[in-house]
Design a protein around this motif. Sequence first.
Motif, PDB file in Angstrom:
ATOM      1  N   LEU A 109      23.009  31.801  35.014  1.00  0.00           N
ATOM      2  CA  LEU A 109      23.857  33.085  34.727  1.00  0.00           C
ATOM      3  C   LEU A 109      23.123  33.984  33.797  1.00  0.00           C
ATOM      4  N   SER A 110      22.306  33.543  32.778  1.00  0.00           N
ATOM      5  CA  SER A 110      21.872  34.507  31.920  1.00  0.00           C
ATOM      6  C   SER A 110      20.739  35.450  32.559  1.00  0.00           C
ATOM      7  N   GLN A 111      20.231  34.836  33.824  1.00  0.00           N
ATOM      8  CA  GLN A 111      19.242  35.558  34.212  1.00  0.00           C
ATOM      9  C   GLN A 111      19.741  36.690  35.275  1.00  0.00           C
ATOM     10  N   GLN A 112      20.991  36.735  35.247  1.00  0.00           N
ATOM     11  CA  GLN A 112      21.836  37.933  36.239  1.00  0.00           C
ATOM     12  C   GLN A 112      21.864  39.212  35.418  1.00  0.00           C
ATOM     13  N   SER A 113      22.019  40.322  35.943  1.00  0.00           N
ATOM     14  CA  SER A 113      21.709  41.480  35.217  1.00  0.00           C
ATOM     15  C   SER A 113      23.079  42.133  34.894  1.00  0.00           C
ATOM     16  N   TYR A 114      23.167  43.336  34.548  1.00  0.00           N
ATOM     17  CA  TYR A 114      24.261  43.940  33.980  1.00  0.00           C
ATOM     18  C   TYR A 114      25.509  44.143  34.695  1.00  0.00           C
ATOM     19  N   GLU A 115      25.641  43.787  36.073  1.00  0.00           N
ATOM     20  CA  GLU A 115      26.762  43.441  36.767  1.00  0.00           C
ATOM     21  C   GLU A 115      27.622  42.529  36.212  1.00  0.00           C
ATOM     22  N   VAL A 116      27.153  41.480  35.549  1.00  0.00           N
ATOM     23  CA  VAL A 116      27.946  40.450  35.062  1.00  0.00           C
ATOM     24  C   VAL A 116      28.381  40.817  33.494  1.00  0.00           C
ATOM     25  N   ARG A 117      29.651  41.342  33.614  1.00  0.00           N
ATOM     26  CA  ARG A 117      30.422  41.474  32.034  1.00  0.00           C
ATOM     27  C   ARG A 117      30.238  40.495  31.178  1.00  0.00           C
ATOM     28  N   GLU A 118      30.725  39.446  31.485  1.00  0.00           N
ATOM     29  CA  GLU A 118      31.122  38.288  30.502  1.00  0.00           C
ATOM     30  C   GLU A 118      30.943  36.907  31.291  1.00  0.00           C
ATOM     31  N   GLY A 132      40.655  30.601  32.487  1.00  0.00           N
ATOM     32  CA  GLY A 132      39.465  31.547  32.499  1.00  0.00           C
ATOM     33  C   GLY A 132      39.977  32.800  33.105  1.00  0.00           C
ATOM     34  N   PHE A 133      40.759  32.865  34.331  1.00  0.00           N
ATOM     35  CA  PHE A 133      41.038  34.108  34.963  1.00  0.00           C
ATOM     36  C   PHE A 133      42.015  34.742  33.839  1.00  0.00           C
ATOM     37  N   LEU A 134      43.052  34.183  33.313  1.00  0.00           N
ATOM     38  CA  LEU A 134      43.940  34.817  32.172  1.00  0.00           C
ATOM     39  C   LEU A 134      43.256  35.253  31.126  1.00  0.00           C
ATOM     40  N   HIS A 135      42.069  34.805  30.749  1.00  0.00           N
ATOM     41  CA  HIS A 135      41.358  35.195  29.676  1.00  0.00           C
ATOM     42  C   HIS A 135      40.272  36.151  29.964  1.00  0.00           C
ATOM     43  N   SER A 136      40.247  36.508  31.034  1.00  0.00           N
ATOM     44  CA  SER A 136      38.764  37.389  31.543  1.00  0.00           C
ATOM     45  C   SER A 136      39.202  38.817  31.245  1.00  0.00           C
ATOM     46  N   SER A 137      38.334  39.669  31.300  1.00  0.00           N
ATOM     47  CA  SER A 137      38.623  41.129  31.093  1.00  0.00           C
ATOM     48  C   SER A 137      39.198  41.806  32.068  1.00  0.00           C
ATOM     49  N   PRO A 138      40.351  42.662  32.005  1.00  0.00           N
ATOM     50  CA  PRO A 138      41.085  43.340  33.323  1.00  0.00           C
ATOM     51  C   PRO A 138      40.293  44.339  33.881  1.00  0.00           C
ATOM     52  N   HIS A 139      39.319  44.798  32.994  1.00  0.00           N
ATOM     53  CA  HIS A 139      38.165  45.948  33.411  1.00  0.00           C
ATOM     54  C   HIS A 139      37.221  45.419  34.483  1.00  0.00           C
ATOM     55  N   SER A 140      37.057  44.012  34.850  1.00  0.00           N
ATOM     56  CA  SER A 140      36.166  43.707  35.886  1.00  0.00           C
ATOM     57  C   SER A 140      36.898  43.718  37.119  1.00  0.00           C
ATOM     58  N   GLN A 141      36.289  44.177  38.214  1.00  0.00           N
ATOM     59  CA  GLN A 141      36.610  44.155  39.366  1.00  0.00           C
ATOM     60  C   GLN A 141      36.507  42.905  40.385  1.00  0.00           C
ATOM     61  N   TRP A 142      35.628  42.075  39.686  1.00  0.00           N
ATOM     62  CA  TRP A 142      35.503  40.844  40.636  1.00  0.00           C
ATOM     63  C   TRP A 142      35.658  39.599  39.552  1.00  0.00           C
ATOM     64  N   PHE A 143      36.114  38.504  40.008  1.00  0.00           N
ATOM     65  CA  PHE A 143      36.431  37.187  39.197  1.00  0.00           C
ATOM     66  C   PHE A 143      35.366  36.184  40.119  1.00  0.00           C
ATOM     67  N   LEU A 144      34.420  35.607  39.496  1.00  0.00           N
ATOM     68  CA  LEU A 144      33.415  34.560  40.057  1.00  0.00           C
ATOM     69  C   LEU A 144      33.614  33.168  39.336  1.00  0.00           C
ATOM     70  N   GLY A 145      34.086  32.464  40.033  1.00  0.00           N
ATOM     71  CA  GLY A 145      34.150  31.118  39.731  1.00  0.00           C
ATOM     72  C   GLY A 145      32.940  30.268  40.008  1.00  0.00           C
ATOM     73  N   MET A 146      32.159  29.571  38.839  1.00  0.00           N
ATOM     74  CA  MET A 146      31.103  28.758  39.312  1.00  0.00           C
ATOM     75  C   MET A 146      31.117  27.424  38.694  1.00  0.00           C
ATOM     76  N   ASP A 147      30.680  26.369  39.460  1.00  0.00           N
ATOM     77  CA  ASP A 147      30.630  25.095  38.936  1.00  0.00           C
ATOM     78  C   ASP A 147      29.491  24.481  37.838  1.00  0.00           C
ATOM     79  N   ALA A 148      29.679  24.005  37.104  1.00  0.00           N
ATOM     80  CA  ALA A 148      28.609  23.487  36.051  1.00  0.00           C
ATOM     81  C   ALA A 148      27.415  22.884  36.463  1.00  0.00           C
ATOM     82  N   ASP A 149      27.401  22.529  37.807  1.00  0.00           N
ATOM     83  CA  ASP A 149      26.349  21.720  38.402  1.00  0.00           C
ATOM     84  C   ASP A 149      25.657  22.863  39.257  1.00  0.00           C
TER      85      ASP A 149
END
Length: 409
Positions: free
Chosen positions: A85-94, A142-159
């Motif tokens: 996830l840290s290797q993703q670019s500026y498209e990832v806000r948080e 996580g959705f409730l605490h995510s930024s309202p300025h993001s256009q997309w929500f991406l759920g990812m598992d820890a594995d």
Amino acid sequence: MSWVIALVSHSTALLSLPIAGFFASALLLIQIPATFLLLSRLSKGPGRRPPIVPQAATPDQLGAVSVVVPTLNERDRLTPCLVGLSQQSYEVREIIVVDSRSTDGTPELVKDAQEKDPRFRLINDDPLPTDWVGRPWALHTGFLHSSPHSQWFLGMDADTQPRAGLVAGLIQKAEAEKFDLVSLSPQFILKYPGEWWLQPALLITLVYRFGPTGINSDSAERVMANGQCFLCRREVLAKLEGYTSAKGSFCDDVTLARYAAACGFKVGFLDGAKVVKVRMYEGAKETWKEWGRSLDLKDASSMSQVWSDLWLLLSVQGLPLPASLILFSCLGWGITSPSVMAAAGLNLFLLLIRFALLFAIAPSYDRSQGSAASWLFWLSPLADPLAVWRIFLSASHRPTSWRGRSYSV
């Protein structure tokens, strides 16, 4: 195996011609319509969408995505996910890690990642409500605490182990195809012999029921999804009230995706083997126990659909191997009635389809790590009766525990 063949031969010797004919006719009765249904699904394979590939982010994607990762005692397998996830670019806000009070050092691992990448944020979910399952509760938090300025929500598992360019490529595909919700099938990392033998047989139960990834679903109730990499437009998820519709489901990904499709949103399920890998379970025992619990998808399906899927799996995946042993033994004993010969041919045909599908799903498995047991993948059709039996067991009762949590039945 020798004692199985001996037992089958002995049993066949006791079969009279009328009994053998009745057995073969009964097989034909239940298997012929199931075979046509299976072929109609597999025939869509050549028209499937190509796999997602890594892409570079574009300026219009700046801060477009909020990523949420639910965790509960995931320290031993979380690092590849955080690194990817840290290797993703500026498209990832948080990147919000929602921890359910892990006791194995998972929070410390996330804090270490946060020092290197400020996009990481660690929060704890509230105590689990009685009518929620842990995973959808964490994702909802996580959705409730995510930024309202993001256009997309991406759920990812820890594995999961995301590859650089995953998120940008996924967004580009979702926008190009106008998907409101899209999830990916991963490339699986297997290590031990039992996994290589059993896991592909369990995976094939999904292919038989829903067809290949990358095809359009006929209806909302046939939609397939995978929560390991699950992208949804934020405005759509808000209209769906987050994960509320899937709060009590042990297959929340499929439940939410089908609910979204029923509400008129466009849902996709694509091949992500080139952008995300996953190491789900350690060994065949854990694979049997953990993955098998939700693989029936009963929490996202009507009872009629569950029983229809069980009939299909029994007919075209569970029966062909033992039925072929019995029927060809009958032929060896000179029992050559038309029904026996027809049933033997049909079950041989089903076995050939099953072995041919190994080449279709082979790209879904990572062999780069040099597992000495990977050759057992090619023998996984021998585990089909066991895999189908696991689906029957799972469909017969609701789980009482999941990922270290206990639930009332």
